[in-house]
Design a protein around this motif. Structure first.
Motif, PDB file in Angstrom:
ATOM      1  N   ASN A  57       0.850  -1.192   0.000  1.00 22.56           N
ATOM      2  CA  ASN A  57       0.000   0.000   0.000  1.00 22.56           C
ATOM      3  C   ASN A  57       0.891   1.249   0.000  1.00 22.56           C
ATOM      4  O   ASN A  57       2.117   1.137   0.125  1.00 22.56           O
ATOM      5  CB  ASN A  57      -0.950   0.001   1.217  1.00 22.56           C
ATOM      6  CG  ASN A  57      -0.198  -0.108   2.527  1.00 22.56           C
ATOM      7  OD1 ASN A  57       0.513   0.811   2.914  1.00 22.56           O
ATOM      8  ND2 ASN A  57      -0.322  -1.245   3.197  1.00 22.56           N
ATOM      9  N   GLY A  58       0.265   2.402  -0.104  1.00 26.79           N
ATOM     10  CA  GLY A  58       1.021   3.650  -0.202  1.00 26.79           C
ATOM     11  C   GLY A  58       1.723   4.043   1.093  1.00 26.79           C
ATOM     12  O   GLY A  58       2.761   4.718   1.055  1.00 26.79           O
ATOM     13  N   THR A  59       1.155   3.637   2.215  1.00 25.19           N
ATOM     14  CA  THR A  59       1.788   3.935   3.501  1.00 25.19           C
ATOM     15  C   THR A  59       3.060   3.093   3.654  1.00 25.19           C
ATOM     16  O   THR A  59       4.111   3.610   4.055  1.00 25.19           O
ATOM     17  CB  THR A  59       0.813   3.640   4.669  1.00 25.19           C
ATOM     18  OG1 THR A  59      -0.427   4.291   4.389  1.00 25.19           O
ATOM     19  CG2 THR A  59       1.372   4.137   5.986  1.00 25.19           C
ATOM     20  N   PHE A  84      -2.680  14.022   4.051  1.00 25.01           N
ATOM     21  CA  PHE A  84      -3.298  12.844   4.651  1.00 25.01           C
ATOM     22  C   PHE A  84      -2.364  12.312   5.739  1.00 25.01           C
ATOM     23  O   PHE A  84      -1.139  12.374   5.602  1.00 25.01           O
ATOM     24  CB  PHE A  84      -3.553  11.777   3.568  1.00 25.01           C
ATOM     25  CG  PHE A  84      -4.154  10.515   4.110  1.00 25.01           C
ATOM     26  CD1 PHE A  84      -5.365  10.542   4.789  1.00 25.01           C
ATOM     27  CD2 PHE A  84      -3.509   9.299   3.954  1.00 25.01           C
ATOM     28  CE1 PHE A  84      -5.922   9.382   5.311  1.00 25.01           C
ATOM     29  CE2 PHE A  84      -4.061   8.122   4.462  1.00 25.01           C
ATOM     30  CZ  PHE A  84      -5.265   8.171   5.140  1.00 25.01           C
ATOM     31  N   ALA A  86      -1.160   9.578   6.663  1.00 28.06           N
ATOM     32  CA  ALA A  86      -0.117   8.575   6.375  1.00 28.06           C
ATOM     33  C   ALA A  86       1.245   9.201   6.071  1.00 28.06           C
ATOM     34  O   ALA A  86       2.280   8.588   6.373  1.00 28.06           O
ATOM     35  CB  ALA A  86      -0.543   7.687   5.212  1.00 28.06           C
ATOM     36  N   SER A  87       1.264  10.401   5.482  1.00 24.95           N
ATOM     37  CA  SER A  87       2.550  11.028   5.158  1.00 24.95           C
ATOM     38  C   SER A  87       3.365  11.186   6.446  1.00 24.95           C
ATOM     39  O   SER A  87       4.499  10.716   6.545  1.00 24.95           O
ATOM     40  CB  SER A  87       2.354  12.405   4.511  1.00 24.95           C
ATOM     41  OG  SER A  87       1.351  12.392   3.536  1.00 24.95           O
ATOM     42  N   VAL A 135       4.351  16.357  -0.666  1.00 23.15           N
ATOM     43  CA  VAL A 135       3.121  15.658  -1.033  1.00 23.15           C
ATOM     44  C   VAL A 135       2.528  16.366  -2.249  1.00 23.15           C
ATOM     45  O   VAL A 135       2.479  17.598  -2.283  1.00 23.15           O
ATOM     46  CB  VAL A 135       2.104  15.685   0.132  1.00 23.15           C
ATOM     47  CG1 VAL A 135       0.816  14.974  -0.249  1.00 23.15           C
ATOM     48  CG2 VAL A 135       2.715  15.053   1.386  1.00 23.15           C
ATOM     49  N   ASP A 161       5.906  12.052  -1.846  1.00 22.80           N
ATOM     50  CA  ASP A 161       4.705  11.262  -1.595  1.00 22.80           C
ATOM     51  C   ASP A 161       3.738  11.552  -2.742  1.00 22.80           C
ATOM     52  O   ASP A 161       2.979  12.515  -2.704  1.00 22.80           O
ATOM     53  CB  ASP A 161       4.090  11.612  -0.235  1.00 22.80           C
ATOM     54  CG  ASP A 161       2.785  10.860   0.038  1.00 22.80           C
ATOM     55  OD1 ASP A 161       2.318  10.140  -0.869  1.00 22.80           O
ATOM     56  OD2 ASP A 161       2.239  10.994   1.149  1.00 22.80           O
ATOM     57  N   ALA A 163       1.200   9.758  -3.736  1.00 24.16           N
ATOM     58  CA  ALA A 163      -0.019   8.937  -3.627  1.00 24.16           C
ATOM     59  C   ALA A 163      -1.174   9.525  -4.428  1.00 24.16           C
ATOM     60  O   ALA A 163      -1.977   8.805  -5.008  1.00 24.16           O
ATOM     61  CB  ALA A 163      -0.428   8.775  -2.166  1.00 24.16           C
ATOM     62  N   GLN A 164      -1.243  10.873  -4.445  1.00 23.59           N
ATOM     63  CA  GLN A 164      -2.327  11.521  -5.194  1.00 23.59           C
ATOM     64  C   GLN A 164      -1.830  12.081  -6.524  1.00 23.59           C
ATOM     65  O   GLN A 164      -2.600  12.626  -7.299  1.00 23.59           O
ATOM     66  CB  GLN A 164      -2.926  12.664  -4.352  1.00 23.59           C
ATOM     67  CG  GLN A 164      -3.487  12.173  -3.028  1.00 23.59           C
ATOM     68  CD  GLN A 164      -4.073  13.279  -2.162  1.00 23.59           C
ATOM     69  OE1 GLN A 164      -4.358  14.369  -2.638  1.00 23.59           O
ATOM     70  NE2 GLN A 164      -4.248  12.986  -0.878  1.00 23.59           N
ATOM     71  N   SER A 185       0.318   5.313  -4.245  1.00 23.18           N
ATOM     72  CA  SER A 185      -0.668   4.401  -3.664  1.00 23.18           C
ATOM     73  C   SER A 185      -1.639   3.973  -4.752  1.00 23.18           C
ATOM     74  O   SER A 185      -2.009   4.781  -5.607  1.00 23.18           O
ATOM     75  CB  SER A 185      -1.441   5.134  -2.558  1.00 23.18           C
ATOM     76  OG  SER A 185      -2.654   4.450  -2.271  1.00 23.18           O
ATOM     77  N   LYS A 190      -7.479   6.566  -5.843  1.00 24.59           N
ATOM     78  CA  LYS A 190      -6.344   7.391  -6.294  1.00 24.59           C
ATOM     79  C   LYS A 190      -6.330   7.461  -7.827  1.00 24.59           C
ATOM     80  O   LYS A 190      -7.002   6.678  -8.488  1.00 24.59           O
ATOM     81  CB  LYS A 190      -5.021   6.789  -5.786  1.00 24.59           C
ATOM     82  CG  LYS A 190      -4.998   6.499  -4.301  1.00 24.59           C
ATOM     83  CD  LYS A 190      -4.752   7.730  -3.449  1.00 24.59           C
ATOM     84  CE  LYS A 190      -4.969   7.334  -1.994  1.00 24.59           C
ATOM     85  NZ  LYS A 190      -4.352   8.208  -1.045  1.00 24.59           N
TER      86      LYS A 190
HETATM   87  C1  LIG Z   1      -3.653   7.720   0.222  1.00 24.63           C
HETATM   88  C2  LIG Z   1      -2.446   8.421   0.679  1.00 24.63           C
HETATM   89  C3  LIG Z   1      -1.399   7.740   1.333  1.00 24.63           C
HETATM   90  C4  LIG Z   1      -1.508   6.320   1.795  1.00 24.63           C
HETATM   91  O1  LIG Z   1      -1.826   5.382   0.846  1.00 24.63           O
HETATM   92  P1  LIG Z   1      -2.479   3.981   1.271  1.00 24.63           P
HETATM   93  O2  LIG Z   1      -2.342   3.148   0.041  1.00 24.63           O
HETATM   94  O3  LIG Z   1      -3.900   4.256   1.637  1.00 24.63           O
HETATM   95  O4  LIG Z   1      -1.694   3.433   2.401  1.00 24.63           O
HETATM   96  C5  LIG Z   1      -0.269   8.453   1.655  1.00 24.63           C
HETATM   97  N1  LIG Z   1      -0.150   9.753   1.376  1.00 24.63           N
HETATM   98  C6  LIG Z   1      -1.138  10.447   0.779  1.00 24.63           C
HETATM   99  C7  LIG Z   1      -0.947  11.893   0.485  1.00 24.63           C
HETATM  100  C8  LIG Z   1      -2.327   9.805   0.420  1.00 24.63           C
HETATM  101  O5  LIG Z   1      -3.298  10.497  -0.170  1.00 24.63           O
END
Ligand SMILES: *Cc1c(COP(=O)(O)O)cnc(C)c1O
Length: 377
Positions: A57-59, A84, A86-87, A135, A161, A163-164, A185, A190
């Protein structure tokens, strides 16, 4: 109306996804295998990095990136206050300390001026500063032209990061190719999502890539049963990789162009009523979200409620800053230096959006927002 119409996307690519999925299940290899390798090659070719390492996963991707860079206890990593969870969470989970930096009010991304200020404060205090985590919020790449220089000047590593941000661009570079190491992610909503959890790490460094590969599979060494370090079990399922291969094609062939057109429809319809997203020259957003900014919390909450009553879903990404999180109550920060992030938690509103939103739906959203403001005057 759906907030992000994933079912519609599936209807469009159903035949391709279904047949590939069945083929993968029939083959009987459910972890690793050709699909994972093929996906990693497709994505690294597209992004323009030497390596792509898929993971759970992204985390996890962020944790693997930080660990591969050797970041841990006692180290400080700069991260935007408006992101988010998780960052910032990934930084704490490897034992390091996040240092929250304010964002730019127009781009929503880490503010390079505030970053320099934060670096100088930490240096004066003798903190062990190691890295910057940017991010690409809502799909817009951060200001890498400035941030890469700042990192070089101060000897800091840079983690993107993304992810988005996947499929966003800055000049001729694609998101997930910035910094020493970048992550994304594949969470369903996403820009490139699978049908479950998934993520990936991108880098040009052979050394970081082999460290990430080791950490993602229990710290494996050359011999599978000689584990050289403590790692994780973080792999992308073969089934998810096969889905992503088809979804990646759809992203490239259709969605990137389409989502830009849809964004322009919102821009035109809304620009005289609310603050619309700002995409600076040279940038392309991946449009993970279409986020407008209202004048204050009352106006934002009022509009959100009004739209909800009309069956139009909206979301607040994010209602809380990192510095405001209970989990970070012991992390030091200066409230006076995080005012933009605090303000955005009260004023942002993300509208229903995806490459599959229809003209009728967009008109309904635009007209409803107009009605809300007309009714109030
Ligand atoms: C979704 C997201 C993550 C985490 O991704 P997961 O796959 O849900 O673990 C990390 N950083 C940002 C900015 C996100 O939007």
């Amino acid at each position: 109306m759906d907030f992000r119409n994933l079912k519609k996307q599936y209807e469009v690519i159903k035949d391709k996804v279904d047949s590939r999925l069945l083929e993968t299940i029939k083959k009987g290899q459910y972890i690793g295998g050709n699909e994972v390798q093929e996906l990693e090659r497709l994505l690294s070719d597209y992004v323009g990095t030497k390596h792509c390492i898929s993971c759970g996963n992204g985390t996890d991707a962020l944790v693997l990136a930080l660990r591969a860079l050797g970041i841990g206890t006692g180290d400080v990593v700069f991260v935007p206050d408006f992101t988010f969870f998780a960052s910032a969470e990934s930084i704490s989970s490897v034992g390091a300390t996040p240092y929250f930096v304010d964002v730019n009010e127009d781009t929503f991304n880490i503010d390079p001026e505030r970053l320099i200020e934060a670096i100088n404060i930490c240096k004066a205090e003798g903190k062990n500063i190691k890295a910057v985590m940017t991010v690409d919020l809502y799909g817009l790449p951060a200001e890498y032209n400035k941030i890469e220089n700042i990192c070089n000047n101060h000897g800091l590593k840079l983690i993107e990061d993304g992810a988005q941000g996947f499929s966003g661009m800055l000049n001729d570079k694609i998101a997930c190719s910035f910094g020493n190491v970048a992550t994304t992610s594949f969470f369903p909503a996403k820009p490139l999502g699978c049908y479950g959890d998934g993520g990936a790490v991108f880098t040009n460094s052979d050394e970081l890539a082999s460290m990430v590969r080791s950490l993602a599979v229990h710290g494996k060494g050359k011999d599978k049963y000689d584990n050289e370090r403590i790692g994780y079990n973080s792999r992308l399922d073969t089934i998810q990789a096969s889905i992503l291969i088809e979804k990646f094609k759809q992203l490239i062939d259709f969605e990137i162009g389409e989502v830009d057109k849809k964004a322009r429809v919102y821009n035109e319809g809304l620009k005289d009523i609310v603050k619309i997203p700002f995409i600076p020259d040279g940038y392309r957003s991946a449009w993970a979200q279409y986020t407008i900014t209202l004048k204050n919390e009352d106006e934002r909450n009022g509009l959100s409620k009004f739209l909800k009553e009309k069956g139009i879903p909206t979301m607040v990404y994010y209602p809380k800053t990192m510095s405001g999180q209970t989990a970070f109550k012991n992390v030091e920060y200066d409230k006076n230096k995080l005012k933009v992030s605090e303000k955005l938690t009260k004023t942002v509103l993300s509208l229903p959006f995806s490459p599959y939103i229809t003209d009728e739906e967009q008109n309904e959203v635009i007209n409803s927002i107009k009605d809300y403001f007309n009714g109030r005057k």
